[in-house]
Design a protein around this motif. Structure first.
Motif, PDB file in Angstrom:
ATOM      1  N   UNK A   1       0.801  -1.157  -0.022  1.00  0.00           N
ATOM      2  CA  UNK A   1       0.008   0.153   0.102  1.00  0.00           C
ATOM      3  C   UNK A   1       0.934   1.277  -0.244  1.00  0.00           C
ATOM      4  N   UNK A   2       0.381   2.364  -0.795  1.00  0.00           N
ATOM      5  CA  UNK A   2       1.211   3.559  -1.036  1.00  0.00           C
ATOM      6  C   UNK A   2       1.201   4.157   0.435  1.00  0.00           C
ATOM      7  N   UNK A   3       2.349   4.976   0.646  1.00  0.00           N
ATOM      8  CA  UNK A   3       2.459   5.782   1.936  1.00  0.00           C
ATOM      9  C   UNK A   3       2.090   7.296   1.758  1.00  0.00           C
ATOM     10  N   UNK A   4       1.286   7.826   2.238  1.00  0.00           N
ATOM     11  CA  UNK A   4       1.083   9.132   2.127  1.00  0.00           C
ATOM     12  C   UNK A   4       1.483  10.128   2.894  1.00  0.00           C
ATOM     13  N   UNK A   5       1.717  11.335   2.489  1.00  0.00           N
ATOM     14  CA  UNK A   5       2.246  12.425   3.191  1.00  0.00           C
ATOM     15  C   UNK A   5       1.123  13.725   3.375  1.00  0.00           C
ATOM     16  N   UNK A   6       1.214  14.202   4.579  1.00  0.00           N
ATOM     17  CA  UNK A   6       0.210  15.289   4.767  1.00  0.00           C
ATOM     18  C   UNK A   6       0.848  16.578   4.376  1.00  0.00           C
ATOM     19  N   UNK A   7       0.076  17.618   3.731  1.00  0.00           N
ATOM     20  CA  UNK A   7       1.020  18.834   3.513  1.00  0.00           C
ATOM     21  C   UNK A   7       0.045  20.003   4.030  1.00  0.00           C
ATOM     22  N   UNK A 119      -0.544  13.387  -0.350  1.00  0.00           N
ATOM     23  CA  UNK A 119      -0.209  13.057  -1.604  1.00  0.00           C
ATOM     24  C   UNK A 119       0.490  11.562  -1.403  1.00  0.00           C
ATOM     25  N   UNK A 120       0.346  10.821  -2.508  1.00  0.00           N
ATOM     26  CA  UNK A 120       1.295   9.602  -2.542  1.00  0.00           C
ATOM     27  C   UNK A 120       2.676   9.925  -2.319  1.00  0.00           C
ATOM     28  N   UNK A 121       3.362   9.174  -1.655  1.00  0.00           N
ATOM     29  CA  UNK A 121       4.803   9.521  -1.422  1.00  0.00           C
ATOM     30  C   UNK A 121       5.558   9.382  -2.696  1.00  0.00           C
ATOM     31  N   UNK A 122       5.335   8.525  -3.535  1.00  0.00           N
ATOM     32  CA  UNK A 122       5.902   7.985  -4.917  1.00  0.00           C
ATOM     33  C   UNK A 122       5.697   8.922  -6.056  1.00  0.00           C
ATOM     34  N   UNK A 123       4.418   9.104  -6.311  1.00  0.00           N
ATOM     35  CA  UNK A 123       3.936   9.841  -7.533  1.00  0.00           C
ATOM     36  C   UNK A 123       3.523  11.271  -7.135  1.00  0.00           C
ATOM     37  N   UNK A 129      -8.329  15.520   0.189  1.00  0.00           N
ATOM     38  CA  UNK A 129      -8.410  16.775   1.050  1.00  0.00           C
ATOM     39  C   UNK A 129      -8.775  16.578   2.228  1.00  0.00           C
ATOM     40  N   UNK A 130      -8.351  17.180   3.521  1.00  0.00           N
ATOM     41  CA  UNK A 130      -8.854  16.900   4.843  1.00  0.00           C
ATOM     42  C   UNK A 130      -9.245  18.033   5.295  1.00  0.00           C
ATOM     43  N   UNK A 131      -9.078  19.407   4.830  1.00  0.00           N
ATOM     44  CA  UNK A 131      -9.635  20.490   5.510  1.00  0.00           C
ATOM     45  C   UNK A 131      -8.752  21.715   4.813  1.00  0.00           C
ATOM     46  N   UNK A 132      -8.692  22.692   5.759  1.00  0.00           N
ATOM     47  CA  UNK A 132      -8.091  24.010   5.370  1.00  0.00           C
ATOM     48  C   UNK A 132      -7.785  24.739   6.596  1.00  0.00           C
ATOM     49  N   UNK A 133      -6.933  25.881   6.679  1.00  0.00           N
ATOM     50  CA  UNK A 133      -6.676  26.653   7.885  1.00  0.00           C
ATOM     51  C   UNK A 133      -6.309  28.144   7.230  1.00  0.00           C
ATOM     52  N   UNK A 134      -6.968  29.149   8.006  1.00  0.00           N
ATOM     53  CA  UNK A 134      -6.394  30.635   7.643  1.00  0.00           C
ATOM     54  C   UNK A 134      -5.019  30.638   8.415  1.00  0.00           C
ATOM     55  N   UNK A 135      -4.282  31.312   7.417  1.00  0.00           N
ATOM     56  CA  UNK A 135      -2.812  31.370   7.681  1.00  0.00           C
ATOM     57  C   UNK A 135      -2.475  32.845   7.097  1.00  0.00           C
TER      58      UNK A 135
END
Length: 335
Positions: A1-7, A119-123, A129-135
């Motif tokens: 299973x592909x590993x995911x990165x949160x951004x 995102x997929x760590x390889x591709x 999409x998990x949400x958003x933030x005011x920055x």
């Protein structure tokens, strides 16, 4: 299973009021202003469906400074994303704002929206999409440039950016400014000559030209620099062609015995000034042969009066009839 990165990275500017739809994330390839590799959202419809389907209550949170994910933790919501849709090259979010979120937008406490996505760590493909933030820290290079307008910035960089050019190419910037100034000067001259007044002078000029609006059709016009360059090239070609015509006309007159070698300078001046007048003269002039004879049936090559064509030539060349007559007879005497 592909590993995911949160951004978490600010990819869109916030409006100054709580509107119903806001830009969330680009479609296609995009790169942040930091060291992260290029990421891609090639399947926005699939990501949208999957993100809303697995979200609690089918809504995604918008928090403050991403404090839902890092200390000091604060899970208060600025708003709730209750819908997502693709619109051209971006994904738009339908937002139900909280009172705190509305206040943050109204007083400009926050300037950017930062989506939270995986995102997929390889591709490097966006998968969720998990949400958003005011920055207040933008991550897209374009937004960094937008934010820097409020800070001290090198004036030359500002100017080059406004012109859509790179600051490390001063020659291109100078050329562009020169072209713009030239265009302004020409427009001012047109406005003054037209006797037009008011702030809508461009619209008035276009109206006089019968155009529907003040926006020109780019397919019907070319840049002034290109136009002037084309004019110069055409003038050069025209000069060359006219020179060839003069040479040809003199050669024809010489071959027909209508001018002597001593008359060629005069003939070239006349042909260059008025080719038609020179050709008319050649048609009616006598044929001078070796020894000063003329072809039978032609007038005496040494008349003491000028013909109508010769008087016309004198007038066009600014010569007196006496000078022309003396020069002509002297030339014929030599032959």
């Amino acid at each position: 299973m592909s590993k995911l990165d949160r951004h978490m990275c600010a990819l869109a500017p916030l409006p100054s009021e709580a509107v119903d739809w806001i830009e969330l994330i680009p479609v296609g390839a995009f790169k942040t202003a930091d060291s992260r590799d290029t990421m891609t959202l090639d399947d926005p419809e699939g990501v949208i469906a999957r993100s809303l389907a697995i979200a609690p209550g089918n809504v995604l949170p918008i928090d403050f400074d991403h404090r839902s994910y890092r200390a000091p933790f604060d899970t208060r919501a600025a708003g709730w994303i209750n819908g997502l849709k693709r619109e051209g090259k971006r994904v738009m979010a339908s937002v139900e704002w909280t009172d705190a979120g509305r206040a943050a937008l109204a007083d400009r406490s926050y300037r950017f929206l930062s989506p939270v996505f995986k995102t997929d760590r390889l591709t490097r493909q966006v998968t969720l999409i998990e949400g958003a933030g005011l920055v207040n820290t933008p991550a897209l290079p374009q937004l960094r440039q937008l934010a820097s307008k409020e800070n001290d910035m090198d004036p030359f960089e500002k100017i080059s950016g406004m012109l859509g050019l790179k600051a490390d190419d001063p020659d291109a910037v100078e050329a562009r400014i020169t072209a713009l100034l030239s265009g302004e000067t020409q427009l001012a001259s047109v406005i003054q000559a037209s006797g037009i007044e008011g702030d809508d002078s461009v619209r008035q000029i276009c109206a006089r030209l019968g155009q529907a609006s003040a926006t020109p059709d780019p397919s019907q016009y070319v840049p002034m620099a290109m136009f002037k360059d084309t004019q110069r090239q055409l003038a050069s070609i025209r000069t060359e062609l006219d020179g060839n015509k003069v040479d040809d006309a003199i050669e024809v007159a010489r071959a027909a015995g209508k001018i002597t070698p001593g008359m060629e300078d005069w003939a070239r001046q006349l042909a260059s000034k008025d080719l038609a007048a020179f050709q008319s003269y050649v048609e009616s002039a006598p044929v001078v042969l070796s020894g000063g004879r003329v072809i039978e049936g032609k007038p005496d090559p040494k008349p003491q009066a000028l013909s109508a064509e010769e008087r016309q030539i004198c007038s066009q060349m600014g010569l007196s009839e006496e000078t022309f007559l003396a020069t002509r007879n002297a030339e014929r005497k030599e032959n």
